[in-house]
Design a protein around this motif. Structure first.
Motif, short mmCIF file in Angstrom:
data_model
loop_
_atom_site.label_atom_id
_atom_site.label_comp_id
_atom_site.label_asym_id
_atom_site.label_seq_id
_atom_site.Cartn_x
_atom_site.Cartn_y
_atom_site.Cartn_z
N ALA A 1 -1.59 6.92 8.44
CA ALA A 1 -2.45 5.89 9.01
C ALA A 1 -2.58 4.65 8.13
O ALA A 1 -2.69 3.54 8.65
CB ALA A 1 -3.85 6.47 9.28
N VAL A 2 -2.56 4.81 6.81
CA VAL A 2 -2.91 3.68 5.94
C VAL A 2 -1.73 3.06 5.20
O VAL A 2 -1.86 1.96 4.67
CB VAL A 2 -3.99 4.09 4.90
N SER A 3 -0.59 3.71 5.15
CA SER A 3 0.45 3.34 4.18
C SER A 3 1.48 2.36 4.71
O SER A 3 1.86 2.39 5.88
CB SER A 3 1.21 4.61 3.72
N ASP A 4 1.95 1.48 3.82
CA ASP A 4 3.18 0.74 4.06
C ASP A 4 4.37 1.66 3.83
O ASP A 4 5.32 1.68 4.61
CB ASP A 4 3.29 -0.47 3.13
N ARG A 5 4.31 2.42 2.72
CA ARG A 5 5.32 3.44 2.44
C ARG A 5 4.63 4.68 1.88
O ARG A 5 3.51 4.61 1.37
CB ARG A 5 6.35 2.94 1.41
N ILE A 6 5.33 5.81 2.00
CA ILE A 6 4.83 7.09 1.51
C ILE A 6 5.85 7.69 0.56
O ILE A 6 7.05 7.70 0.85
CB ILE A 6 4.58 8.07 2.68
N ALA A 7 5.37 8.17 -0.58
CA ALA A 7 6.21 8.91 -1.52
C ALA A 7 5.78 10.38 -1.45
O ALA A 7 4.68 10.72 -1.87
CB ALA A 7 6.05 8.37 -2.93
N VAL A 8 6.63 11.22 -0.88
CA VAL A 8 6.31 12.64 -0.74
C VAL A 8 6.76 13.37 -2.01
O VAL A 8 7.92 13.26 -2.42
CB VAL A 8 7.00 13.26 0.48
N MET A 9 5.83 14.12 -2.62
CA MET A 9 6.12 14.82 -3.87
C MET A 9 5.95 16.32 -3.71
O MET A 9 5.14 16.79 -2.90
CB MET A 9 5.21 14.31 -4.99
N PHE B 1 0.88 -1.18 0.00
CA PHE B 1 0.00 0.00 0.00
C PHE B 1 0.91 1.23 0.00
O PHE B 1 1.50 1.58 1.02
CB PHE B 1 -0.89 -0.01 1.24
N LEU B 2 1.05 1.87 -1.16
CA LEU B 2 1.90 3.05 -1.31
C LEU B 2 1.04 4.28 -1.46
O LEU B 2 0.08 4.30 -2.24
CB LEU B 2 2.80 2.91 -2.54
N THR B 3 1.36 5.32 -0.72
CA THR B 3 0.64 6.60 -0.83
C THR B 3 1.52 7.64 -1.50
O THR B 3 2.67 7.83 -1.12
CB THR B 3 0.21 7.10 0.55
N LEU B 4 0.95 8.31 -2.51
CA LEU B 4 1.57 9.49 -3.11
C LEU B 4 1.01 10.71 -2.37
O LEU B 4 -0.19 10.98 -2.42
CB LEU B 4 1.25 9.58 -4.60
N LEU B 5 1.87 11.42 -1.68
CA LEU B 5 1.46 12.50 -0.79
C LEU B 5 2.12 13.80 -1.19
O LEU B 5 3.33 13.83 -1.49
CB LEU B 5 1.83 12.14 0.65
#
Length: 360
Positions: free
Chosen positions: A205-213, A31-35
């Motif tokens: 809260a939800v991510s395995d990893r986060i990609a900050v852009m 679960f990857l989040t683009l933030l």
């Protein structure tokens, strides 16, 4: 299932570069989040994976299946990418029942009636919406519509699930419950998921990893605790949660433990985690408000300060403070009277960055 790979992905619109040389590998089931803030390129990246935005260069592939290759002129049509997509607006067909909304993508794939009915039943049961199968979207709450949109994206069992701010239309309480439910569902299905949001709390809260852009660039990629506790630069430190920035300069070399000696604007000296400074030694010290400590008097890494104003936030108090030549905030569970205090900055809680961001 296979890994999703973005390799040097670039997306340009005329003279504007919306996504600039982004490379990310998403392992199967992650679960990857683009933030990032509005306009940072996160949704543009998501839609390029779906095939709704055409990239300019680079490659997108799932395992051995190439979805886009700028050098070879390959661009697979969206309907042939085997990807489920949930839009921010849900995009349910208002003239169709819940069941018919789910049946539509199956009919496009020429699936037989018996199998369609089984898939629809399974998907609606999964999101706890089977009792509403014959209702129309306007007869559902926002949270129920969000579940139907998710069921429609899952009904044909895609290899990849893309979510474009799917909770943004829900009220705060429902959004918190939906985060838990969505994460539990993703873990149960083990489907690779790319999630777009500008909400930092949601991402943590939800991510395995986060990609900050930011401005089309990938600023940091890591697990939530890594992103929060050891931000890669001042932008990440400021965007994820909240940080204070105290100005200063390097004062001598690093100590044996690798920590840096820093002289703040008022002459106070502290030790911090190692980091980067500008060529002339100027820097900012980033520290979270909740990591600062009120202490009884002068000691190592403590600075004199003045409590100027306090706000009660329910579970914590937040205070506006003047000290070290700056104004900053401190958060604590204890009520503090206005006046002179000493505030300790734990070395492991403070990171230094260049005073001038690199501008990416």
């Amino acid at each position: 299932m296979a890994d999703l790979v973005l390799d040097h992905l670039t997306i340009q619109y005329g003279d504007v570069t919306a996504v600039n040389d982004v490379s990310i590998t998403v392992p199967s089931g992650e679960f990857l989040t683009l933030l990032g803030p509005s306009g940072c390129g996160k949704s543009t990246t998501l839609f390029s994976i779906a095939g709704l935005n055409k990239a300019t260069s680079g490659t997108i592939r799932i395992g051995d299946k190439v979805l886009f290759d700028g050098a070879k002129g390959i661009s697979v049509a969206p309907e042939h990418r085997d990807i489920g997509l949930v839009f921010q607006s849900y995009a349910l067909w208002p003239h169709m029942s819940v069941a018919d909304n789910l049946a539509f993508p199956l009919k496009l794939r020429k699936m037989g009636k018996a199998e369609r009915e089984e898939r629809i039943r399974d998907a609606l049961t999964l999101v706890e919406m089977m009792p509403y199968a014959e209702r129309f979207p306007f007869e559902l709450s926002g949270g129920q519509q969000q579940r139907v949109a998710l069921a429609r994206a899952l009904v044909y069992r895609p290899s990849l699930l893309l979510l474009d701010e799917p909770l943004s239309n829900l009220d705060a309480k429902l959004r918190e419950r939906a985060r838990v439910w969505l994460r539990e569902l993703q873990e149960r299905l083990k489907v690779t998921t790319i999630y777009v949001t500008h909400d930092q709390s949601e991402a943590l809260a939800v991510s395995d990893r986060i990609a900050v852009m930011s401005m089309g660039h990938l600023r940091q990629l890591g697990r939530p605790k890594e992103i929060y506790n050891t931000p890669a630069d001042a932008f990440v430190a400021d965007f994820i949660g909240s940080s204070n920035f105290l100005t200063g300069k390097l004062a001598g070399g690093e100590e044996l433990d690798g920590r840096a000696n820093v002289e703040l604007a008022d002459g106070s000296r502290i030790r911090t985690l190692p980091g980067r400074a500008a060529a002339d030694g100027t820097l900012v010290v980033a520290v979270r408000p909740e990591r600062l400590e009120i202490v009884s008097g002068p000691q190592d890494n403590a600075i004199p300060a003045t409590i100027e104003h306090g706000t009660y936030l329910g579970s914590i108090y937040q205070y506006e403070v003047a000290g070290a030549g700056s104004r900053f905030r401190i958060q604590t569970a204890e009520e503090i009277a206005q006046g002179q205090v000493y505030i300790r900055i734990p070395p492991e809680a403070a990171t230094i960055f260049p005073a001038e961001p690199d501008g990416k």
